[in-house]
Design a protein around this motif. Sequence first.
Motif, PDB file in Angstrom:
ATOM      1  N   MET A   1       0.848  -1.196   0.000  1.00 18.70           N
ATOM      2  CA  MET A   1       0.000   0.000   0.000  1.00 18.70           C
ATOM      3  C   MET A   1       0.879   1.239   0.000  1.00 18.70           C
ATOM      4  N   PRO A   2       0.679   2.199  -0.926  1.00 20.60           N
ATOM      5  CA  PRO A   2       1.547   3.383  -1.017  1.00 20.60           C
ATOM      6  C   PRO A   2       1.555   4.194   0.279  1.00 20.60           C
ATOM      7  N   LEU A   3       2.725   4.758   0.601  1.00 23.39           N
ATOM      8  CA  LEU A   3       2.864   5.555   1.817  1.00 23.39           C
ATOM      9  C   LEU A   3       1.891   6.725   1.826  1.00 23.39           C
ATOM     10  N   GLN A   4       1.710   7.380   0.670  1.00 20.01           N
ATOM     11  CA  GLN A   4       0.793   8.513   0.572  1.00 20.01           C
ATOM     12  C   GLN A   4      -0.621   8.123   1.021  1.00 20.01           C
ATOM     13  N   PHE A   5      -1.077   6.967   0.566  1.00 15.83           N
ATOM     14  CA  PHE A   5      -2.430   6.519   0.901  1.00 15.83           C
ATOM     15  C   PHE A   5      -2.546   6.191   2.388  1.00 15.83           C
ATOM     16  N   VAL A   6      -1.525   5.549   2.940  1.00 16.35           N
ATOM     17  CA  VAL A   6      -1.536   5.209   4.369  1.00 16.35           C
ATOM     18  C   VAL A   6      -1.587   6.480   5.208  1.00 16.35           C
ATOM     19  N   LEU A   7      -0.755   7.474   4.866  1.00 16.06           N
ATOM     20  CA  LEU A   7      -0.757   8.736   5.608  1.00 16.06           C
ATOM     21  C   LEU A   7      -2.113   9.410   5.539  1.00 16.06           C
ATOM     22  N   ASP A   8      -2.724   9.387   4.362  1.00 16.20           N
ATOM     23  CA  ASP A   8      -4.035  10.006   4.198  1.00 16.20           C
ATOM     24  C   ASP A   8      -5.075   9.333   5.086  1.00 16.20           C
ATOM     25  N   LEU A   9      -5.100   8.019   5.104  1.00 16.53           N
ATOM     26  CA  LEU A   9      -6.106   7.314   5.891  1.00 16.53           C
ATOM     27  C   LEU A   9      -5.881   7.497   7.393  1.00 16.53           C
ATOM     28  N   VAL A  10      -4.628   7.415   7.825  1.00 16.09           N
ATOM     29  CA  VAL A  10      -4.342   7.603   9.250  1.00 16.09           C
ATOM     30  C   VAL A  10      -4.652   9.038   9.666  1.00 16.09           C
ATOM     31  N   GLY A  11      -4.257   9.990   8.822  1.00 14.71           N
ATOM     32  CA  GLY A  11      -4.574  11.385   9.109  1.00 14.71           C
ATOM     33  C   GLY A  11      -6.072  11.628   9.155  1.00 14.71           C
ATOM     34  N   THR A  12      -6.797  11.005   8.225  1.00 18.73           N
ATOM     35  CA  THR A  12      -8.258  11.116   8.219  1.00 18.73           C
ATOM     36  C   THR A  12      -8.838  10.581   9.523  1.00 18.73           C
ATOM     37  N   PHE A  13      -8.329   9.444   9.986  1.00 22.38           N
ATOM     38  CA  PHE A  13      -8.858   8.826  11.199  1.00 22.38           C
ATOM     39  C   PHE A  13      -8.640   9.711  12.424  1.00 22.38           C
ATOM     40  N   VAL A  14      -7.412  10.203  12.606  1.00 25.56           N
ATOM     41  CA  VAL A  14      -7.139  10.967  13.822  1.00 25.56           C
ATOM     42  C   VAL A  14      -7.812  12.345  13.785  1.00 25.56           C
ATOM     43  N   PHE A  15      -7.874  12.968  12.610  1.00 27.42           N
ATOM     44  CA  PHE A  15      -8.586  14.236  12.511  1.00 27.42           C
ATOM     45  C   PHE A  15     -10.086  14.023  12.718  1.00 27.42           C
ATOM     46  N   ALA A  16     -10.618  12.891  12.220  1.00 31.80           N
ATOM     47  CA  ALA A  16     -12.039  12.590  12.417  1.00 31.80           C
ATOM     48  C   ALA A  16     -12.352  12.417  13.899  1.00 31.80           C
ATOM     49  N   ILE A  17     -11.434  11.811  14.650  1.00 34.66           N
ATOM     50  CA  ILE A  17     -11.647  11.681  16.092  1.00 34.66           C
ATOM     51  C   ILE A  17     -11.665  13.061  16.748  1.00 34.66           C
ATOM     52  N   SER A  18     -10.789  13.963  16.299  1.00 35.91           N
ATOM     53  CA  SER A  18     -10.799  15.316  16.872  1.00 35.91           C
ATOM     54  C   SER A  18     -12.122  16.013  16.581  1.00 35.91           C
ATOM     55  N   GLY A  19     -12.654  15.818  15.361  1.00 36.97           N
ATOM     56  CA  GLY A  19     -13.933  16.421  15.024  1.00 36.97           C
ATOM     57  C   GLY A  19     -15.063  15.826  15.840  1.00 36.97           C
ATOM     58  N   ALA A  20     -15.081  14.502  15.968  1.00 36.02           N
ATOM     59  CA  ALA A  20     -16.120  13.846  16.756  1.00 36.02           C
ATOM     60  C   ALA A  20     -16.022  14.236  18.225  1.00 36.02           C
ATOM     61  N   SER A  21     -14.808  14.364  18.753  1.00 34.79           N
ATOM     62  CA  SER A  21     -14.631  14.766  20.151  1.00 34.79           C
ATOM     63  C   SER A  21     -15.177  16.164  20.388  1.00 34.79           C
ATOM     64  N   ALA A  22     -14.936  17.053  19.434  1.00 36.43           N
ATOM     65  CA  ALA A  22     -15.500  18.403  19.555  1.00 36.43           C
ATOM     66  C   ALA A  22     -17.021  18.347  19.555  1.00 36.43           C
ATOM     67  N   GLY A  23     -17.599  17.444  18.740  1.00 36.56           N
ATOM     68  CA  GLY A  23     -19.042  17.296  18.712  1.00 36.56           C
ATOM     69  C   GLY A  23     -19.601  16.761  20.018  1.00 36.56           C
ATOM     70  N   VAL A  24     -18.928  15.777  20.614  1.00 36.46           N
ATOM     71  CA  VAL A  24     -19.369  15.243  21.903  1.00 36.46           C
ATOM     72  C   VAL A  24     -19.314  16.323  22.969  1.00 36.46           C
ATOM     73  N   MET A  25     -18.260  17.119  22.972  1.00 33.64           N
ATOM     74  CA  MET A  25     -18.123  18.177  23.969  1.00 33.64           C
ATOM     75  C   MET A  25     -19.211  19.241  23.813  1.00 33.64           C
ATOM     76  N   ARG A  26     -19.746  19.407  22.578  1.00 30.70           N
ATOM     77  CA  ARG A  26     -20.853  20.353  22.348  1.00 30.70           C
ATOM     78  C   ARG A  26     -22.211  19.672  22.466  1.00 30.70           C
ATOM     79  N   ARG A  27     -22.206  18.386  22.852  1.00 28.38           N
ATOM     80  CA  ARG A  27     -23.429  17.606  23.059  1.00 28.38           C
ATOM     81  C   ARG A  27     -24.276  17.539  21.789  1.00 28.38           C
ATOM     82  N   LEU A  28     -23.629  17.288  20.656  1.00 32.79           N
ATOM     83  CA  LEU A  28     -24.351  17.086  19.412  1.00 32.79           C
ATOM     84  C   LEU A  28     -24.923  15.669  19.374  1.00 32.79           C
ATOM     85  N   ASP A  29     -25.909  15.453  18.480  1.00 31.76           N
ATOM     86  CA  ASP A  29     -26.441  14.104  18.324  1.00 31.76           C
ATOM     87  C   ASP A  29     -25.511  13.292  17.425  1.00 31.76           C
TER      88      ASP A  29
END
Length: 217
Positions: A1-29
């Motif tokens: 699997m190309p390094l570029q693709f791996v970085l993109d997916l891992v970056g997507t995952f950790v940034f998505a957790i930051s976004g979801a965490s912000a949503g939980v802290m704002r008590r979103l559904d």
Amino acid sequence: MPLQFVLDLVGTFVFAISGASAGVMRRLDLFGILVLSFVAGNFGGITRDILIGSVPPAAISDWRYLAVSLLAGLITFYWYSAVDRLHSPVLVFDAAGLALFAVSGAQKALAFGLDPIMAALLGMLTGVGGGMVRDILVADIPKVLRADLYAIAALAGAAVVVIGDLLHLSPTATTIVGALLCFGLRLMAIHRGWHLPVARWPERPAGKEKASDDDAM
């Protein structure tokens, strides 16, 4: 699997957790949290791909980006207590996503033949894009406009990748070094309060301030 693709997916995952965490802290559904996880995890990459002409962007042409974003959102929604055990989870995952996207953005820009300076700037934009839109959606001033060394850290990480490419060094090595530099700078800035100069209101004499208040009345 190309390094570029791996970085993109891992970056997507950790940034998505930051976004979801912000949503939980704002008590979103659940829906709101999944929207934030997708936006935070993919908006920077979408912007990068559009600017370099890689269309349709990978985030909307490859189902794995959506799957990774939704997985991160669901994990955070149902097991936020585990995520919250980390110190300031939004900041930690945001710093990790910033680092991964900065280096992957610079790499992809170089692969599409961009000038080194523009490749570094595009890497920075890739890193800050998702977090910027996440903050706007939860009615915060984006961190890139106010946080300690946010964009500067992303630019430093992207610059390492670009310089390594100019010197014909190993892409894997420069990617690791660039990501660690960005991540380290961001965390050090958070803990030590490093920041760029901040605009300040000019001090007004007490008499003039009182006169202005009287005029307003």
